[in-house]
Enzyme design. Structure first.
Site, short mmCIF file in Angstrom:
data_model
loop_
_atom_site.label_atom_id
_atom_site.label_comp_id
_atom_site.label_asym_id
_atom_site.label_seq_id
_atom_site.Cartn_x
_atom_site.Cartn_y
_atom_site.Cartn_z
N ASP A 104 -8.87 63.22 20.58
CA ASP A 104 -9.58 64.16 21.45
C ASP A 104 -8.92 64.36 22.80
OD1 ASP A 104 -11.55 64.56 19.55
OD2 ASP A 104 -12.79 62.91 20.29
N ASP B 261 -10.55 65.43 27.21
CA ASP B 261 -11.95 65.22 26.80
C ASP B 261 -12.61 64.27 27.81
OD1 ASP B 261 -14.16 65.61 25.18
OD2 ASP B 261 -13.67 63.95 23.86
N ASP C 122 -14.91 57.22 26.82
CA ASP C 122 -15.94 57.47 25.80
C ASP C 122 -16.12 56.21 24.97
OD1 ASP C 122 -16.13 60.04 26.72
OD2 ASP C 122 -15.51 61.01 24.86
N ARG D 120 -21.86 64.09 33.19
CA ARG D 120 -21.67 62.91 32.31
C ARG D 120 -21.15 61.70 33.08
NH1 ARG D 120 -19.59 64.77 26.29
NH2 ARG D 120 -21.21 66.33 25.93
#
Length: 488
Positions: A215, A239, A243, A295
């Site tokens: 990603d 991205d 994560d 986020r």
């Protein structure tokens, strides 16, 4: 023949029943803590202890090494730290506590910044070190920029320790932690990471496997446990900057500096991915800096402890979530942007208010600046959370001190605490603990194995009836005889 068919049908039905029951209650992951509130309490206790020690020092001694940040104070006061690097593993707090990295292993020195062949790495390169089977504590001979050809896939029990050098990791794929444990990544820059893949990459000295397209995350954590990311500077990735998905847990993300990015951090794969209910992440002492959009993090399921961070900028929201995550926000500073439509710290993503009313999102001792506001939810503080709230997060007023070294050591910092976008400077609105507990008692019983009885679902009842019907049918077809299972 009939007996064989009946046995197969019974096995299939029973397997389905067991699968439904296993995914309905008492979920657990490797290194998942049975009492996340106790971990949150311990973090705040350590912060308060470090601040108390600092306050007892004479004025001329306060800025030498005792900052009040319990992670930094653990190792920076040792003038001989460079000869005792592995002591860093003792300093992690929160859910990542116990992450060993390469502790106990040999020191591996990166002398070659190249990444010519991801299938057969050259000794002396970073890639060669991180795929080895044995524990390694990886340091750098000199400052360097490592431009990756493809994903840098780690093996378990590795530490990347960038102290004493200026190390940049960039290029294609960047860092991938997949199905590994005990990883420490400390004091490196990660930036400008791009998607790559559809190629073969070595993941150990004896295994080369085909990888699909990545990603473009800065650090991708996939099905991994006991991970500590500390004092890194992350920006400009395709991205996420960090994560963590697919059943990852036991993670601490601390003392990092995030900037120039849209979707900063994702925690949780999918709202319906039940294993992420066991995800437990501590986010502490980070600075969320310029040009960030959203986020910080965005959470699905799990328990996320956000403590003593400095949120100096966002364009949409700071903390978001879906799938009923628990979010425990303590002692942070939230500085809202000038945009009147972006003052809210929190966002329930793609969820109606009637669905999130009982979610346990709480704010305790957070400082709200320039009109920032946190929307808590939950039924109110219960005995379940009394232990966590017994230590007041009074250290929020010391955010500048706690986050002064966020990111890679020696990087330039915004000494104004990111106040340039705040308009009115420091605000006076302070949240003092409008917190909620999860009103769904069964939720924590299921996830953390409190001994609550498993829920009975319609699917469970249906499959039980199917098994009974199969047994009855087979018995009738076999003229009433009980099915026998030969031993040989």
């Amino acid at each position: 023949m009939l007996q064989t068919i009946c046995i197969l049908l019974i096995c299939l039905s029973t397997s389905s029943l067991l699968f439904i029951r296993a995914t309905s209650f008492n979920l657990s992951l490797p290194h998942q803590h049975p009492d996340p509130e106790a971990v949150a309490h311990d973090v705040q206790r350590r912060v308060d202890a470090s601040i108390s020690i600092r306050q007892l020092l004479p004025t001329q001694e306060k800025d030498k090494c005792q900052t009040g940040n319990p992670i930094d104070d653990c190792w920076r006061c040792d003038a001989n730290w460079a000869n005792n690097r592995q002591r860093l593993a003792d300093c992690v707090i929160g859910f990542g506590q116990g992450a060993l990295g390469g502790r106990g292993g040999q020191i591996y020195i990166v002398t070659d910044s190249s990444d010519r062949d991801p299938t057969n790495p050259t000794p002396g390169t970073l890639r060669y070190g991180v795929i080895q089977d044995e524990p390694l504590w990886i340091i750098f001979f000199t400052s360097m920029t490592i431009k990756l050809k493809h994903e840098l896939i780690f093996n378990s029990y590795k530490t990347i320790d960038g102290r004493g050098a200026n190390v940049h990791i960039t290029g294609n794929g960047c860092i991938t932690l997949q199905y590994v444990s005990h990883i420490i990544i400390h004091n490196i820059h990660v930036h400008n990471c791009k998607p790559s893949g559809n190629t073969n990459i070595a993941s150990s000295p004896t295994h080369v496997g085909y990888r699909g397209r990545s990603d473009g995350d800065g650090i991708s954590i996939f099905g991994s446990q006991k991970i500590w990311i500390d004092h890194c500077t992350l920006s400009y990735c395709t991205d996420g900057l960090i994560d963590a998905i697919m059943g990852s847990t036991g993670i601490t993300i601390s003392n990092n500096y995030f900037s120039h990015h849209d979707e900063v951090m994702l925690l949780g794969h999918d709202d319906k991915y039940v294993l992420d209910s066991g995800m437990q992440v501590t986010i502490a002492f980070n600075r969320f800096g310029e040009a960030l959009v959203q986020r910080m993090p965005r959470c699905r399921r799990g328990y996320i402890h956000v403590v003593n961070n400095d949120f100096t900028y966002w364009e949409m929201y700071a903390i978001g979530g879906s799938g009923n995550p628990t979010i425990n926000s303590q002692g942070n500073r939230y500085i809202a942007p000038a945009d009147p439509n972006a003052k809210e710290v929190t966002k329930r993503v793609d969820t109606e208010e009637g669905e999130w009313t009982d979610w346990n999102w709480r704010t305790d001792g957070d400082i709200m600046v320039n009109g920032a506001f946190f929307v808590p939810s939950g039924a109110g503080l219960s005995a379940q959370y009394a232990k966590a709230s017994s230590v007041e997060p009074k250290s929020a007023g010391l955010i500048n001190q706690l986050t002064m070294n966020a990111g890679v050591f020696g990087d330039p910092r915004d000494n104004n605490g990111g106040m340039s976008n705040s308009g009115n400077g420091y605000g006076t609105s302070t949240s003092t603990g409008s917190a909620g507990s999860g009103g769904d008692g069964d939720y924590f019983g299921m996830i953390f194995g409190s001994g609550a009885p498993p829920p009975t679902s319609t699917s469970t009842i249906f499959l039980s009836l199917v098994i009974i019907l199969i047994l009855y049918t087979c018995m009738v077809a076999n003229h009433g005889a009980i099915l026998s299972f030969p031993l040989s």
